[in-house]
Scaffold this motif. Sequence first.
Motif, mmCIF file in Angstrom:
data_model
loop_
_atom_site.group_PDB
_atom_site.id
_atom_site.type_symbol
_atom_site.label_atom_id
_atom_site.label_comp_id
_atom_site.label_asym_id
_atom_site.label_seq_id
_atom_site.Cartn_x
_atom_site.Cartn_y
_atom_site.Cartn_z
ATOM 1 N N LEU A 258 -3.733 -19.895 -18.734
ATOM 2 C CA LEU A 258 -5.001 -20.510 -19.110
ATOM 3 C C LEU A 258 -5.165 -21.897 -18.505
ATOM 4 C CD1 LEU A 258 -5.317 -19.450 -22.862
ATOM 5 C CD2 LEU A 258 -6.303 -18.371 -20.832
ATOM 6 N N ASP A 259 -4.061 -22.642 -18.358
ATOM 7 C CA ASP A 259 -4.186 -23.990 -17.803
ATOM 8 C C ASP A 259 -4.426 -23.992 -16.300
ATOM 9 O OD1 ASP A 259 -1.674 -23.070 -17.241
ATOM 10 O OD2 ASP A 259 -0.592 -24.829 -17.965
ATOM 11 N N ASP A 260 -4.313 -22.820 -15.666
ATOM 12 C CA ASP A 260 -4.677 -22.707 -14.247
ATOM 13 C C ASP A 260 -6.166 -22.406 -14.081
ATOM 14 O OD1 ASP A 260 -2.152 -23.245 -13.376
ATOM 15 O OD2 ASP A 260 -1.604 -21.161 -12.983
ATOM 16 N N HIS A 261 -6.818 -21.979 -15.165
ATOM 17 C CA HIS A 261 -8.266 -21.727 -15.201
ATOM 18 C C HIS A 261 -8.708 -20.598 -14.280
ATOM 19 C CE1 HIS A 261 -8.516 -25.350 -17.586
ATOM 20 N NE2 HIS A 261 -7.942 -26.047 -16.627
ATOM 21 N N THR A 262 -7.773 -19.782 -13.806
ATOM 22 C CA THR A 262 -8.118 -18.621 -12.993
ATOM 23 C C THR A 262 -7.214 -17.458 -13.393
ATOM 24 O OG1 THR A 262 -6.584 -19.248 -11.214
ATOM 25 C CG2 THR A 262 -8.882 -19.956 -10.991
ATOM 26 N N ILE A 263 -7.698 -16.243 -13.107
ATOM 27 C CA ILE A 263 -6.889 -15.047 -13.282
ATOM 28 C C ILE A 263 -6.792 -14.365 -11.920
ATOM 29 C CG2 ILE A 263 -6.638 -12.842 -14.474
ATOM 30 C CD1 ILE A 263 -8.460 -13.918 -16.657
ATOM 31 N N LYS A 264 -5.559 -14.146 -11.478
ATOM 32 C CA LYS A 264 -5.333 -13.507 -10.183
ATOM 33 C C LYS A 264 -4.586 -12.195 -10.398
ATOM 34 C CE LYS A 264 -3.112 -16.884 -8.198
ATOM 35 N NZ LYS A 264 -2.439 -17.652 -7.142
ATOM 36 N N THR A 265 -5.172 -11.112 -9.917
ATOM 37 C CA THR A 265 -4.538 -9.801 -9.976
ATOM 38 C C THR A 265 -4.244 -9.354 -8.557
ATOM 39 O OG1 THR A 265 -5.761 -9.236 -11.983
ATOM 40 C CG2 THR A 265 -4.761 -7.417 -10.757
ATOM 41 N N THR A 266 -2.975 -9.160 -8.244
ATOM 42 C CA THR A 266 -2.552 -8.818 -6.891
ATOM 43 C C THR A 266 -1.944 -7.425 -6.885
ATOM 44 O OG1 THR A 266 -2.023 -11.157 -6.527
ATOM 45 C CG2 THR A 266 -1.200 -9.573 -4.906
ATOM 46 N N LEU A 267 -2.483 -6.539 -6.049
ATOM 47 C CA LEU A 267 -2.036 -5.143 -6.012
ATOM 48 C C LEU A 267 -1.077 -4.915 -4.846
ATOM 49 C CD1 LEU A 267 -2.318 -2.277 -7.178
ATOM 50 C CD2 LEU A 267 -4.199 -1.919 -5.569
ATOM 51 N N LEU A 268 0.074 -4.336 -5.166
ATOM 52 C CA LEU A 268 1.054 -4.007 -4.134
ATOM 53 C C LEU A 268 1.078 -2.521 -3.814
ATOM 54 C CD1 LEU A 268 2.173 -6.699 -5.666
ATOM 55 C CD2 LEU A 268 4.175 -6.251 -4.264
ATOM 56 N N GLU A 269 0.807 -1.698 -4.812
ATOM 57 C CA GLU A 269 0.900 -0.248 -4.606
ATOM 58 C C GLU A 269 -0.035 0.456 -5.563
ATOM 59 O OE1 GLU A 269 4.223 2.995 -5.846
ATOM 60 O OE2 GLU A 269 4.945 1.444 -4.462
ATOM 61 N N GLY A 270 -0.695 1.527 -5.093
ATOM 62 C CA GLY A 270 -1.574 2.304 -5.952
ATOM 63 C C GLY A 270 -3.000 1.787 -5.940
ATOM 64 N N ALA A 271 -3.648 1.781 -7.097
ATOM 65 C CA ALA A 271 -5.035 1.320 -7.211
ATOM 66 C C ALA A 271 -5.272 0.811 -8.622
ATOM 67 C CB ALA A 271 -6.008 2.458 -6.892
ATOM 68 N N VAL A 272 -6.080 -0.230 -8.726
ATOM 69 C CA VAL A 272 -6.449 -0.760 -10.041
ATOM 70 C C VAL A 272 -7.938 -1.084 -10.044
ATOM 71 C CG1 VAL A 272 -4.169 -1.758 -10.472
ATOM 72 C CG2 VAL A 272 -5.967 -3.175 -9.487
ATOM 73 N N LYS A 273 -8.473 -1.157 -11.258
ATOM 74 C CA LYS A 273 -9.861 -1.559 -11.445
ATOM 75 C C LYS A 273 -9.865 -2.784 -12.350
ATOM 76 C CE LYS A 273 -12.531 1.038 -13.987
ATOM 77 N NZ LYS A 273 -13.364 2.182 -14.416
ATOM 78 N N VAL A 274 -10.433 -3.885 -11.840
ATOM 79 C CA VAL A 274 -10.482 -5.146 -12.578
ATOM 80 C C VAL A 274 -11.916 -5.362 -13.054
ATOM 81 C CG1 VAL A 274 -10.055 -7.632 -12.481
ATOM 82 C CG2 VAL A 274 -8.656 -6.069 -11.110
ATOM 83 N N SER A 275 -12.075 -5.635 -14.339
ATOM 84 C CA SER A 275 -13.435 -5.759 -14.850
ATOM 85 C C SER A 275 -13.529 -6.810 -15.945
ATOM 86 C CB SER A 275 -13.922 -4.411 -15.395
ATOM 87 O OG SER A 275 -13.090 -3.958 -16.436
ATOM 88 N N ASN A 276 -14.729 -7.381 -16.070
ATOM 89 C CA ASN A 276 -15.105 -8.225 -17.201
ATOM 90 C C ASN A 276 -16.580 -7.946 -17.488
ATOM 91 O OD1 ASN A 276 -16.527 -9.627 -15.222
ATOM 92 N ND2 ASN A 276 -15.115 -11.364 -15.173
ATOM 93 N N LEU A 277 -17.203 -8.761 -18.302
ATOM 94 C CA LEU A 277 -18.604 -8.508 -18.654
ATOM 95 C C LEU A 277 -19.532 -8.682 -17.459
ATOM 96 C CD1 LEU A 277 -18.935 -10.171 -22.173
ATOM 97 C CD2 LEU A 277 -18.620 -7.752 -21.614
ATOM 98 N N LYS A 278 -19.102 -9.422 -16.458
ATOM 99 C CA LYS A 278 -19.968 -9.734 -15.320
ATOM 100 C C LYS A 278 -19.904 -8.682 -14.216
ATOM 101 C CE LYS A 278 -22.621 -12.704 -13.012
ATOM 102 N NZ LYS A 278 -23.935 -13.157 -13.503
ATOM 103 N N SER A 279 -18.707 -8.193 -13.921
ATOM 104 C CA SER A 279 -18.577 -7.295 -12.773
ATOM 105 C C SER A 279 -17.321 -6.446 -12.873
ATOM 106 C CB SER A 279 -18.554 -8.097 -11.467
ATOM 107 O OG SER A 279 -17.486 -9.040 -11.485
#
Length: 390
Positions: A258-279
């Motif tokens: 939280l103190d970095d004020h960003t969320i970073k999701t890094t994919l190495l293998e497979g597939a993911v779906k990242v979502s929030n209320l905006k997109s």
Amino acid sequence: MSHFSHQKDLQNIIKRYLAGTATAEEIKFIEKYYAFLGEGENEIGETHDINNLEQETFQAIQAKIASQQKSKVLSLYKFASAAAIFILLCGGLYFLLDKNSSKSPSNSLAKIENLDILPGSDKATLTLANGSKVILDDQTPENISDKHGVKISKTKDGQLVYTVVNNENLPNSTAFNTIQTPKGGQYQVILPDGTKVWLNAASSLNYPEVFAGKKRSVTLTGEAYFEVAKDKDKPFHVLTQNQNVEVLGTHFNINGYLDDHTIKTTLLEGAVKVSNLKSTKKLKPGEQAISGISENALIKVTSQVDTDDEIAWKNGLFQFNDTDLKIILNQLERWYDIKIDYSSIPDKRYNGMVPRKSKLSEVLKMLEKTGNIKFELLENRSLKVIPKNN
């Protein structure tokens, strides 16, 4: 990915490289250092004596590179630099280099007194569904709990393991546990479905003792690396601050301090779906999703990411690629459990790599190598950053 921070592993990597049996990942690891040396100044080849064994290693590396890159003219200085890097790797040591600094004399290192704070270790606190707490460290007994048809145990190498031993006794409403690492701590959890989670310092993971229902959901604060067990009928969800990451089976890292004020999701293998209320964004291997922590934050996807940098912590390293000093200090603050005075942080960026097993003094001396910055550690474990005049 191999744990390059261990001396024996490093020696084995060099042996495989020279024998021509190294994996693509190991070759990339070595060549990355080789290219790294060519970007700026370094004094390693000039200041480290090479004994007979190291000289033999140097000559073998020289012959290997020469045979693979006949079209390239490589100077003796670069060969010496490459040899020096491998000598350092064999010893489990790495160096840190300020990208923007000019060459400075070897005696420009500022003296650091009494900075012998030890690095973090495998430790955490487990909170069970009934509210009882278990301190996870070297003294914790192997068997922690055996209720609700689930056995919870701790291994000697710092893993918390959940094993379903009696399906008939599984509860209808799942009991939740929470594992929390302090500053200066890390831990690995193997969840009941076989999913492996590496938890970084100052992080927590809330999860059920058994994944009931049609999906598997956990809640993360801080940073963790996931190797999700495949189950096409039961998607895996990681909930962070106002964000959801959905997967079926894959390897990925989430940095959501939280103190970095960003969320970073890094994919190495497979597939993911990242979502929030905006997109909502879908990631492919080698991509990273970046967003703010608010529920309406825009999610951006980039392929301009070095996945090795993002998961270096999981492999026992601090790894920096044109990284701002403030971000580096944030990492040191969590891992060494110190407080940093950010009032006078100079605008500096670094490339390099340091083992997380290093003492704080060793890391700070490497940062001080530029001659333009020094540190002062106060009695209350507060670190003061002191810019020096050029």
